[in-house]
Design a protein around this motif. Structure first.
Motif, PDB file in Angstrom:
ATOM      1  N   ILE A 121       9.616   1.680   5.405  1.00 50.24           N
ATOM      2  CA  ILE A 121       9.408   0.106   5.625  1.00 50.24           C
ATOM      3  C   ILE A 121      10.489  -0.621   5.859  1.00 50.24           C
ATOM      4  O   ILE A 121      11.582  -0.367   5.176  1.00 50.24           O
ATOM      5  CB  ILE A 121       8.871  -0.411   4.322  1.00 50.24           C
ATOM      6  N   ALA A 122      10.632  -1.395   6.952  1.00 48.34           N
ATOM      7  CA  ALA A 122      12.138  -2.161   7.502  1.00 48.34           C
ATOM      8  C   ALA A 122      11.627  -3.661   7.120  1.00 48.34           C
ATOM      9  O   ALA A 122      10.525  -4.343   6.962  1.00 48.34           O
ATOM     10  CB  ALA A 122      11.792  -2.087   8.921  1.00 48.34           C
TER      11      ALA A 122
ATOM     12  N   LEU B  10       8.567 -10.245  -4.075  1.00 50.17           N
ATOM     13  CA  LEU B  10       6.988 -10.488  -3.578  1.00 50.17           C
ATOM     14  C   LEU B  10       6.466  -8.942  -3.591  1.00 50.17           C
ATOM     15  O   LEU B  10       5.527  -8.672  -4.141  1.00 50.17           O
ATOM     16  CB  LEU B  10       6.888 -11.024  -2.242  1.00 50.17           C
ATOM     17  N   LEU B  11       7.211  -8.071  -3.042  1.00 55.81           N
ATOM     18  CA  LEU B  11       6.920  -6.706  -3.119  1.00 55.81           C
ATOM     19  C   LEU B  11       6.709  -5.911  -4.233  1.00 55.81           C
ATOM     20  O   LEU B  11       5.682  -5.565  -4.570  1.00 55.81           O
ATOM     21  CB  LEU B  11       7.637  -5.849  -2.204  1.00 55.81           C
ATOM     22  N   THR B  12       7.756  -6.382  -5.309  1.00 55.28           N
ATOM     23  CA  THR B  12       7.795  -5.817  -6.432  1.00 55.28           C
ATOM     24  C   THR B  12       6.407  -6.479  -7.350  1.00 55.28           C
ATOM     25  O   THR B  12       5.719  -5.895  -8.117  1.00 55.28           O
ATOM     26  CB  THR B  12       8.827  -6.230  -7.424  1.00 55.28           C
ATOM     27  N   ILE B  13       6.386  -7.877  -7.247  1.00 48.83           N
ATOM     28  CA  ILE B  13       5.222  -8.556  -7.968  1.00 48.83           C
ATOM     29  C   ILE B  13       3.846  -7.897  -7.382  1.00 48.83           C
ATOM     30  O   ILE B  13       2.937  -7.794  -8.051  1.00 48.83           O
ATOM     31  CB  ILE B  13       5.178 -10.047  -7.488  1.00 48.83           C
ATOM     32  N   GLY B  14       3.768  -7.696  -6.221  1.00 50.77           N
ATOM     33  CA  GLY B  14       2.705  -7.048  -5.453  1.00 50.77           C
ATOM     34  C   GLY B  14       2.194  -5.796  -5.996  1.00 50.77           C
ATOM     35  O   GLY B  14       0.982  -5.545  -6.509  1.00 50.77           O
TER      36      GLY B  14
ATOM     37  N   ASP C 104       0.902  -1.227  -0.102  1.00 46.98           N
ATOM     38  CA  ASP C 104       0.115  -0.055  -0.118  1.00 46.98           C
ATOM     39  C   ASP C 104       0.928   1.296   0.162  1.00 46.98           C
ATOM     40  O   ASP C 104       0.492   2.372  -0.837  1.00 46.98           O
ATOM     41  CB  ASP C 104      -0.829  -0.117   1.239  1.00 46.98           C
ATOM     42  N   LEU C 105       1.847   1.308   1.031  1.00 47.24           N
ATOM     43  CA  LEU C 105       2.798   2.208   0.986  1.00 47.24           C
ATOM     44  C   LEU C 105       3.602   2.617  -0.495  1.00 47.24           C
ATOM     45  O   LEU C 105       3.612   3.644  -0.836  1.00 47.24           O
ATOM     46  CB  LEU C 105       3.733   2.299   1.938  1.00 47.24           C
ATOM     47  N   LEU C 106       3.914   1.550  -1.070  1.00 45.33           N
ATOM     48  CA  LEU C 106       4.700   1.771  -2.144  1.00 45.33           C
ATOM     49  C   LEU C 106       3.680   2.191  -3.475  1.00 45.33           C
ATOM     50  O   LEU C 106       4.138   3.248  -4.392  1.00 45.33           O
ATOM     51  CB  LEU C 106       5.381   0.204  -2.483  1.00 45.33           C
ATOM     52  N   ILE C 107       2.422   1.575  -3.335  1.00 46.14           N
ATOM     53  CA  ILE C 107       1.630   2.203  -4.561  1.00 46.14           C
ATOM     54  C   ILE C 107       1.209   3.438  -4.305  1.00 46.14           C
ATOM     55  O   ILE C 107       1.284   4.314  -5.383  1.00 46.14           O
ATOM     56  CB  ILE C 107       0.334   1.101  -4.377  1.00 46.14           C
TER      57      ILE C 107
ATOM     58  N   VAL D 273       8.914   6.860  -0.668  1.00 45.58           N
ATOM     59  CA  VAL D 273       8.940   6.058   0.394  1.00 45.58           C
ATOM     60  C   VAL D 273      10.328   5.563   0.536  1.00 45.58           C
ATOM     61  O   VAL D 273      10.848   5.230  -0.345  1.00 45.58           O
ATOM     62  CB  VAL D 273       7.721   4.927   0.098  1.00 45.58           C
ATOM     63  N   PHE D 274      10.671   4.749   1.929  1.00 43.03           N
ATOM     64  CA  PHE D 274      11.809   4.304   2.094  1.00 43.03           C
ATOM     65  C   PHE D 274      11.692   2.916   2.540  1.00 43.03           C
ATOM     66  O   PHE D 274      10.895   2.746   3.425  1.00 43.03           O
ATOM     67  CB  PHE D 274      12.731   4.929   3.281  1.00 43.03           C
ATOM     68  N   ILE D 275      12.513   2.154   1.710  1.00 45.76           N
ATOM     69  CA  ILE D 275      12.331   0.565   2.306  1.00 45.76           C
ATOM     70  C   ILE D 275      14.076   0.270   2.691  1.00 45.76           C
ATOM     71  O   ILE D 275      14.782   0.291   1.994  1.00 45.76           O
ATOM     72  CB  ILE D 275      11.819  -0.217   1.388  1.00 45.76           C
ATOM     73  N   ILE D 276      14.188   0.026   3.859  1.00 45.07           N
ATOM     74  CA  ILE D 276      15.361  -0.113   4.482  1.00 45.07           C
ATOM     75  C   ILE D 276      15.555  -1.544   5.095  1.00 45.07           C
ATOM     76  O   ILE D 276      14.933  -1.883   5.631  1.00 45.07           O
ATOM     77  CB  ILE D 276      15.795   0.907   5.567  1.00 45.07           C
ATOM     78  N   ALA D 277      16.613  -2.285   4.558  1.00 44.15           N
ATOM     79  CA  ALA D 277      16.802  -3.535   5.000  1.00 44.15           C
ATOM     80  C   ALA D 277      18.331  -3.778   6.023  1.00 44.15           C
ATOM     81  O   ALA D 277      19.053  -3.103   5.640  1.00 44.15           O
ATOM     82  CB  ALA D 277      17.164  -4.585   3.829  1.00 44.15           C
ATOM     83  N   SER D 278      18.135  -4.450   7.060  1.00 46.26           N
ATOM     84  CA  SER D 278      19.182  -4.522   7.960  1.00 46.26           C
ATOM     85  C   SER D 278      18.703  -5.927   8.893  1.00 46.26           C
ATOM     86  O   SER D 278      17.630  -5.895   9.337  1.00 46.26           O
ATOM     87  CB  SER D 278      19.585  -3.518   8.770  1.00 46.26           C
ATOM     88  N   ASN D 279      19.677  -6.910   8.722  1.00 46.63           N
ATOM     89  CA  ASN D 279      19.318  -8.185   9.634  1.00 46.63           C
ATOM     90  C   ASN D 279      19.248  -8.002  10.962  1.00 46.63           C
ATOM     91  O   ASN D 279      18.233  -8.430  11.612  1.00 46.63           O
ATOM     92  CB  ASN D 279      20.202  -9.239   9.125  1.00 46.63           C
ATOM     93  N   SER D 280      20.236  -7.245  11.617  1.00 44.87           N
ATOM     94  CA  SER D 280      20.222  -6.869  12.931  1.00 44.87           C
ATOM     95  C   SER D 280      19.422  -5.557  13.276  1.00 44.87           C
ATOM     96  O   SER D 280      18.695  -5.685  14.198  1.00 44.87           O
ATOM     97  CB  SER D 280      21.784  -6.663  13.313  1.00 44.87           C
ATOM     98  N   GLY D 281      19.275  -4.846  12.397  1.00 44.52           N
ATOM     99  CA  GLY D 281      18.552  -3.441  12.536  1.00 44.52           C
ATOM    100  C   GLY D 281      18.724  -2.655  13.687  1.00 44.52           C
ATOM    101  O   GLY D 281      18.084  -1.925  14.221  1.00 44.52           O
ATOM    102  N   VAL D 282      20.159  -2.587  13.933  1.00 41.51           N
ATOM    103  CA  VAL D 282      20.640  -1.576  15.123  1.00 41.51           C
ATOM    104  C   VAL D 282      21.766  -0.976  14.926  1.00 41.51           C
ATOM    105  O   VAL D 282      22.093   0.004  15.463  1.00 41.51           O
ATOM    106  CB  VAL D 282      20.855  -2.659  16.251  1.00 41.51           C
ATOM    107  N   ASN D 283      22.191  -1.090  13.649  1.00 42.68           N
ATOM    108  CA  ASN D 283      23.412  -0.209  13.291  1.00 42.68           C
ATOM    109  C   ASN D 283      22.889   1.420  13.155  1.00 42.68           C
ATOM    110  O   ASN D 283      22.115   1.618  12.436  1.00 42.68           O
ATOM    111  CB  ASN D 283      24.263  -0.666  11.861  1.00 42.68           C
ATOM    112  N   GLY D 284      23.959   2.130  13.443  1.00 42.34           N
ATOM    113  CA  GLY D 284      23.775   3.586  13.427  1.00 42.34           C
ATOM    114  C   GLY D 284      23.208   4.218  12.150  1.00 42.34           C
ATOM    115  O   GLY D 284      22.346   4.934  12.061  1.00 42.34           O
TER     116      GLY D 284
END
Length: 259
Positions: free
Chosen positions: A151-152, A213-217, A41-44, A123-134
């Protein structure tokens, strides 16, 4: 985490395949139940406004941003932000890219934001496995401060077990408007070939699956309106460059396609 009882290659192959496929299946079930819908929804909304999707990740999570921005089958109104931008377009020395200091710095986010082609409605889509780096948390906070939804894509299991490195004391999952769990375990690796030696990381695979999946959606939702989704075709097939160039011109100056 699976514990190895043998050093057989085929046993480890079977273990790892099960670890990957079970997580992919879990994400698929979640997508069917609507877990990805708020992100779509946010991407659209951004694309409907003529805005751009800004993708960011550091370390191996940069691969997620590459899945979102600038690849065959991907959406054209997308831009990849990378830590190296502070050298290529900022005032940093190439020496600053060595080690993990820049990734963990909260200060670098302001530099990245200032030199990135961010526009109204993006819209920002940010990836981080740990999600804690500065740098990750810092850019998410700046995006929110400037009115951009975030979007995380992160491992909820991992991030809940480590301390944030940003001065705010926040995790990416605590800043984002929508959080997508990549289903990676604590430490990312899934099996052991010897006691205490983990191997077989999964976050890059599951995050790439989420990106697709996001791209296809998004593409499916656009096509349902009767419009043609703005998608790349491979530059390595006849007509690819021409097709892509026409669509990229619509977003000239707002998306970057660096080598």
């Amino acid at each position: 985490m699976s514990t190895a009882s043998t050093t057989s290659w085929t046993d480890h192959l079977d273990q790892y395949t099960e670890e990957v496929t079970s997580r992919i299946a879990d994400i698929t079930r979640a997508a069917r139940s609507g877990e990805l819908d708020p992100a779509i929804d946010l991407l659209i909304t951004a694309l409907d406004q003529g805005a751009v999707i800004q993708a960011f990740g550091t370390g191996h999570s940069e691969a997620f941003a590459m899945e979102i921005a600038g690849r065959a089958g991907g959406l054209i109104p997308t831009n990849k932000i990378a830590l190296r931008d502070v050298v290529l377009r900022g005032d940093r020395s190439v020496d600053d890219l060595g080690g993990a200091a820049l990734e963990r710095s909260g200060d670098v986010a302001a530099e990245l934001f200032a030199i990135s082609p961010v526009g109204p409605g993006d819209v920002f889509i940010i990836a981080s496995n740990s999600g804690v780096n500065g740098s990750i948390v810092g850019l998410a906070l700046l995006a929110k401060e400037h009115g951009h939804p975030v979007i995380a894509v992160t491992s909820l299991e991992h991030t809940s077990r480590v301390e944030p490195k940003h001065p705010s004391g926040l995790r990416l999952s605590e800043v984002a408007d929508v959080v997508l769990d990549n289903r990676a375990p604590f430490g990312d690796a899934t099996i052991e070939v010897q006691d205490g030696v983990p191997v077989g990381a999964v976050s890059s695979i599951t995050a790439a699956y989420l990106a697709q999946l996001l791209t296809i959606g998004v593409a499916t939702r656009i096509a349902a309106t009767g419009e043609t989704p703005p998608l790349y075709i491979s530059a390595n097939i006849p007509g690819g460059d021409e097709h892509n160039g026409v669509l990229e011109d619509r977003y000239r100056g707002r998306i970057r396609r660096d080598a």
